[in-house]
Design an enzyme around this catalytic site. Sequence first.
Site, PDB file in Angstrom:
ATOM      1  CD  GLU A  12      -3.067  -0.503  -0.184  1.00 31.31           C
ATOM      2  OE1 GLU A  12      -3.066   0.568  -0.497  1.00 31.31           O
ATOM      3  OE2 GLU A  12      -3.506  -1.402  -0.723  1.00 31.31           O
ATOM      4  CB  CYS A  66     -23.636   4.397 -13.040  1.00 27.90           C
ATOM      5  SG  CYS A  66     -22.299   5.831 -13.165  1.00 27.90           S
TER       6      CYS A  66
END
Length: 531
Positions: free
Chosen positions: A97, A269
């Site tokens: 990360e 969406c």
Amino acid sequence: MSRLRSAMQRGKSVVLENTEVIKSSNKKKTKANIKQEDKTLSEPSSYHFFNDLPEISAYRFHLLQWYDQNKRELPWRTVATTEPDVNIRTYAVWVSEIMLQQTQVATVIDYYNKWMKRWPTVETLAAATLEEVNQMWAGLGYYSRGRRLHEGAKKVVSDLNKQMPRTTKELLKWLPGVGRYTAGAIGSIALGQVTGVVDGNVIRVLCRVRAIGADSTGPVVTEALWKIADTLVDTERPGDFNQAMMELGARVCTPKSPLCSQCPIQTHCNAFRKVSIKQEKDSKRLQSKLASKLNTSVPDIENCSAGGSCNLCLSEDWDSQMGVQNYPRKSVKKAPRVEKTLTCIVQHQRGEEVEYLLTQRPSKGLLAGMWELPSMVLESDLSENKHRGLLCIMMQRFLETSLDTDSFQFVGEVVHIFSHIHQTYIVFSVCVSDCSEKEQEQKTCWLTKSALQGAAVSTGLKKIMKLYESSSKVNSGDVKRKLSPGVGKEKQFNENKKRKVGADNGGPKQLRLSQFFSTSKPAGKTNSKDA
Ligand code: SF4
Ligand code: ZN
């Protein structure tokens, strides 16, 4: 279907969990805070949030199904799913990360594999030196990331009995350089914590999915996005869900060419819906048909019901050319600071080898702990002669020897762009005969060409050496003859033509210094004060 149903059941439970968390945290809030929060979060309509449990479950199902079929095999994903030791798993995801912050996946893979081979556990990393860490990080950019990993590893070993933190909250508390996003990512991927994450890719996906067009870097939108992410995250596969969101943003819902026709969450969406409806409306052929349809079966989903008072809606006019790319919107980025730095390649002939003087940067700030050429930031534009004068004073102080300003030869200029600084290095070179070590506040060392290859030096320095090497060849075709020792005795180069090496943002390219030198000699003795 049964998978979808059970996903929907799970959806119900996470919303209940989230509601509980919100309820208990509300108890502690002051009236003023609640009032402010109400203003922030109650105004935006459900158009910008997910309130419908079946829709939440369907969203998770569609996204995870796509992810299972399309995910990329990446080394840190393999460790996260196969490593049984939670300590190693958490460490491995943490490293990935941090490396992935501001660097592309394709670039990180090599660095990650080498790093994990050399430091497979948090203890092994803690035992390394900062010098070794910087060396491993060289070329990846944003060097403070490597330093913070190292600091964090030392903390885990000294304060946590070599055990990586086990919760998102603890990760945030103990690991330097770990913020809300990184803690959530490590917590969900390595530890299975049910928490959403919001990074650049997720911001783009969620802003489009919920048609959030206000400044995506502002606090109101940021809080709204975290709220949505926490609502959507799958309770049984939080790590996969978060990675799926990021992967979707990287590969489908991309900044410039979103692939809406291949998108698994297209039906959820709002941006896509809005564009489709607008296109339909614009079509003259369908105009009358659409008008009657809109009046009967299609709800008013094109716009937010809060109208002009909504603080998540588009703050600027809709641009029909941009389609779904109307989302997200950002505030205008601050231009990078323009800086000029005078820098000098100081060389010395030691037997058969040529050595270069390097100085170490302070342990904090830009390129902390990295080695660089002796340099000074210029406050204003000066003539070439003044540059020589300044360098002469600086080098006399470093070497405690007398130098002639004429012995400093102009090499050229190198442009290097950091994230927030547009840096121009004005490069000179000088040969010296006296390289005895002096007690300095700033650490210095002499490195041979070959030793430089392995040193923790920045991409900017590598560009400077590349310019120097090419300029040496242009001027004589015989590098060695130019490097004869002496102070102010001989001019090392004929008049150099001013040249500029333009370089785009330094990027994460790893350049090897061997590429910049024509001679290849075995590594020589390193005369370092650090040794
Ligand atoms: Fe992004 Fe298009 Fe998918 Fe919406 S439909 S999430 S805009 S790719
Ligand atoms: Zn709105």
